[in-house]
Design a protein around this motif. Structure first.
Motif, PDB file in Angstrom:
ATOM      1  N   GLU B  13       0.810  -1.225   0.000  1.00  0.00           N
ATOM      2  CA  GLU B  13       0.000   0.000   0.000  1.00  0.00           C
ATOM      3  C   GLU B  13       0.843   1.275   0.000  1.00  0.00           C
ATOM      4  O   GLU B  13       0.308   2.373  -0.079  1.00  0.00           O
ATOM      5  CB  GLU B  13      -0.965   0.000   1.202  1.00  0.00           C
ATOM      6  CG  GLU B  13      -0.288   0.057   2.561  1.00  0.00           C
ATOM      7  CD  GLU B  13      -0.029  -1.324   3.141  1.00  0.00           C
ATOM      8  OE1 GLU B  13       0.144  -2.294   2.348  1.00  0.00           O
ATOM      9  OE2 GLU B  13       0.015  -1.446   4.379  1.00  0.00           O
ATOM     10  N   ILE B  14       2.171   1.112   0.064  1.00  0.00           N
ATOM     11  CA  ILE B  14       3.052   2.282   0.065  1.00  0.00           C
ATOM     12  C   ILE B  14       3.517   2.564  -1.360  1.00  0.00           C
ATOM     13  O   ILE B  14       3.946   1.657  -2.067  1.00  0.00           O
ATOM     14  CB  ILE B  14       4.281   2.050   0.978  1.00  0.00           C
ATOM     15  CG1 ILE B  14       3.851   1.654   2.403  1.00  0.00           C
ATOM     16  CG2 ILE B  14       5.197   3.259   0.985  1.00  0.00           C
ATOM     17  CD1 ILE B  14       3.310   2.780   3.222  1.00  0.00           C
ATOM     18  N   LEU B  15       3.418   3.820  -1.752  1.00  0.00           N
ATOM     19  CA  LEU B  15       3.858   4.229  -3.091  1.00  0.00           C
ATOM     20  C   LEU B  15       5.348   3.967  -3.259  1.00  0.00           C
ATOM     21  O   LEU B  15       6.132   4.217  -2.345  1.00  0.00           O
ATOM     22  CB  LEU B  15       3.573   5.728  -3.256  1.00  0.00           C
ATOM     23  CG  LEU B  15       3.644   6.308  -4.665  1.00  0.00           C
ATOM     24  CD1 LEU B  15       2.511   5.788  -5.532  1.00  0.00           C
ATOM     25  CD2 LEU B  15       3.594   7.828  -4.593  1.00  0.00           C
ATOM     26  N   ASP B  16       5.726   3.455  -4.422  1.00  0.00           N
ATOM     27  CA  ASP B  16       7.128   3.119  -4.689  1.00  0.00           C
ATOM     28  C   ASP B  16       7.615   3.895  -5.925  1.00  0.00           C
ATOM     29  O   ASP B  16       7.541   3.403  -7.047  1.00  0.00           O
ATOM     30  CB  ASP B  16       7.244   1.603  -4.905  1.00  0.00           C
ATOM     31  CG  ASP B  16       8.662   1.183  -5.268  1.00  0.00           C
ATOM     32  OD1 ASP B  16       9.561   2.041  -5.294  1.00  0.00           O
ATOM     33  OD2 ASP B  16       8.867  -0.014  -5.528  1.00  0.00           O
ATOM     34  N   PRO B  17       8.084   5.127  -5.728  1.00  0.00           N
ATOM     35  CA  PRO B  17       8.471   5.953  -6.882  1.00  0.00           C
ATOM     36  C   PRO B  17       9.627   5.362  -7.684  1.00  0.00           C
ATOM     37  O   PRO B  17       9.643   5.475  -8.915  1.00  0.00           O
ATOM     38  CB  PRO B  17       8.899   7.279  -6.246  1.00  0.00           C
ATOM     39  CG  PRO B  17       8.441   7.227  -4.823  1.00  0.00           C
ATOM     40  CD  PRO B  17       8.313   5.801  -4.446  1.00  0.00           C
ATOM     41  N   VAL B  37       6.381  -2.735 -11.304  1.00  0.00           N
ATOM     42  CA  VAL B  37       7.719  -2.978 -10.775  1.00  0.00           C
ATOM     43  C   VAL B  37       7.780  -2.415  -9.357  1.00  0.00           C
ATOM     44  O   VAL B  37       7.325  -1.300  -9.109  1.00  0.00           O
ATOM     45  CB  VAL B  37       8.815  -2.298 -11.642  1.00  0.00           C
ATOM     46  CG1 VAL B  37      10.196  -2.519 -11.044  1.00  0.00           C
ATOM     47  CG2 VAL B  37       8.767  -2.800 -13.073  1.00  0.00           C
ATOM     48  N   ARG B  38       8.289  -3.231  -8.434  1.00  0.00           N
ATOM     49  CA  ARG B  38       8.557  -2.738  -7.083  1.00  0.00           C
ATOM     50  C   ARG B  38      10.049  -2.943  -6.833  1.00  0.00           C
ATOM     51  O   ARG B  38      10.604  -3.993  -7.149  1.00  0.00           O
ATOM     52  CB  ARG B  38       7.779  -3.526  -6.019  1.00  0.00           C
ATOM     53  CG  ARG B  38       6.298  -3.623  -6.237  1.00  0.00           C
ATOM     54  CD  ARG B  38       5.531  -2.407  -5.845  1.00  0.00           C
ATOM     55  NE  ARG B  38       5.482  -2.176  -4.404  1.00  0.00           N
ATOM     56  CZ  ARG B  38       4.916  -1.099  -3.849  1.00  0.00           C
ATOM     57  NH1 ARG B  38       4.389  -0.168  -4.607  1.00  0.00           N
ATOM     58  NH2 ARG B  38       4.886  -0.957  -2.547  1.00  0.00           N
ATOM     59  N   GLN B  39      10.671  -1.934  -6.263  1.00  0.00           N
ATOM     60  CA  GLN B  39      12.101  -2.062  -5.979  1.00  0.00           C
ATOM     61  C   GLN B  39      12.325  -2.095  -4.471  1.00  0.00           C
ATOM     62  O   GLN B  39      11.769  -1.302  -3.725  1.00  0.00           O
ATOM     63  CB  GLN B  39      12.874  -0.889  -6.600  1.00  0.00           C
ATOM     64  CG  GLN B  39      14.365  -1.042  -6.364  1.00  0.00           C
ATOM     65  CD  GLN B  39      15.187   0.018  -7.073  1.00  0.00           C
ATOM     66  OE1 GLN B  39      14.703   0.724  -7.937  1.00  0.00           O
ATOM     67  NE2 GLN B  39      16.452   0.116  -6.697  1.00  0.00           N
ATOM     68  N   ASP B  74       7.915  -4.465   4.529  1.00  0.00           N
ATOM     69  CA  ASP B  74       7.834  -5.876   4.920  1.00  0.00           C
ATOM     70  C   ASP B  74       9.190  -6.509   4.670  1.00  0.00           C
ATOM     71  O   ASP B  74       9.943  -6.073   3.806  1.00  0.00           O
ATOM     72  CB  ASP B  74       6.802  -6.612   4.068  1.00  0.00           C
ATOM     73  CG  ASP B  74       5.383  -6.257   4.426  1.00  0.00           C
ATOM     74  OD1 ASP B  74       5.137  -5.923   5.600  1.00  0.00           O
ATOM     75  OD2 ASP B  74       4.526  -6.304   3.521  1.00  0.00           O
ATOM     76  N   PHE B  75       9.480  -7.588   5.413  1.00  0.00           N
ATOM     77  CA  PHE B  75      10.738  -8.284   5.139  1.00  0.00           C
ATOM     78  C   PHE B  75      10.529  -9.788   5.218  1.00  0.00           C
ATOM     79  O   PHE B  75       9.592 -10.269   5.857  1.00  0.00           O
ATOM     80  CB  PHE B  75      11.843  -7.846   6.113  1.00  0.00           C
ATOM     81  CG  PHE B  75      11.585  -8.237   7.535  1.00  0.00           C
ATOM     82  CD1 PHE B  75      10.843  -7.427   8.364  1.00  0.00           C
ATOM     83  CD2 PHE B  75      12.094  -9.425   8.050  1.00  0.00           C
ATOM     84  CE1 PHE B  75      10.599  -7.778   9.681  1.00  0.00           C
ATOM     85  CE2 PHE B  75      11.859  -9.785   9.361  1.00  0.00           C
ATOM     86  CZ  PHE B  75      11.101  -8.959  10.186  1.00  0.00           C
ATOM     87  N   THR B  76      11.401 -10.512   4.529  1.00  0.00           N
ATOM     88  CA  THR B  76      11.410 -11.969   4.609  1.00  0.00           C
ATOM     89  C   THR B  76      12.830 -12.407   4.935  1.00  0.00           C
ATOM     90  O   THR B  76      13.803 -11.788   4.506  1.00  0.00           O
ATOM     91  CB  THR B  76      10.984 -12.620   3.284  1.00  0.00           C
ATOM     92  OG1 THR B  76      11.882 -12.206   2.262  1.00  0.00           O
ATOM     93  CG2 THR B  76       9.589 -12.224   2.886  1.00  0.00           C
TER      94      THR B  76
END
Lengths: 86, 86
Positions: B13-17, B37-39, B74-76
């Motif tokens: 839900e967080i914008l990823d510029p 794409v998410r970085q 989030d992390f894994t």
């Protein structure tokens, strides 16, 4: 839609100041036993359509030309359909 | 020595510029069919000694307190012994 993950890491022979900074900070913060830290980038691509060999070849080319600087960085391409648990 | 990988990604839900910039650049560069794409960040930790449940719990705490900002990320945590192919 399938998710393809491209991991980009500095080559082992390239100095990684970010990772070193993390590694050196850990004992100060009470975390012992971590010998080395390398920090890199992770790209999650949502791919439209099937992820067949042609699509993977295209993504490989994309990663090579655009996401990674192959002079100093290595990359891996992985298909990852299922959501990972936290 | 075992390698443990911590992947840190912005919550959905967080914008990823950064990711958006990559995604928008792709058609210009001739790569179609990538919907999103998410970085994020990838940390590779070389752990001294065995990676048992206690060590993993410690690394989980480390990731939560130090590597990720859990308000927006989030992390894994994954154990990864073998070298990956390129």
């Amino acid at each position: 839609m399938a998710r393809v993950v491209v991991d980009v890491m500095l080559k082992p022979e390239i100095l990684d100041p970010q990772g070193q900074a993390v590694q050196r900070a850990l004992p100060r913060l009470g975390f012992e036993g971590i010998a080395d830290v390398r920090q890199g980038k992770r790209f999650e691509l949502q791919v439209e359509g099937p992820v067949d060999n042609a699509a993977l070849a295209r993504i490989h080319e994309l990663a090579e030309t655009f996401l990674a600087n192959t002079v100093i960085e290595d990359f891996t391409v992985k298909v990852e359909n299922a959501e990972e648990s936290k």
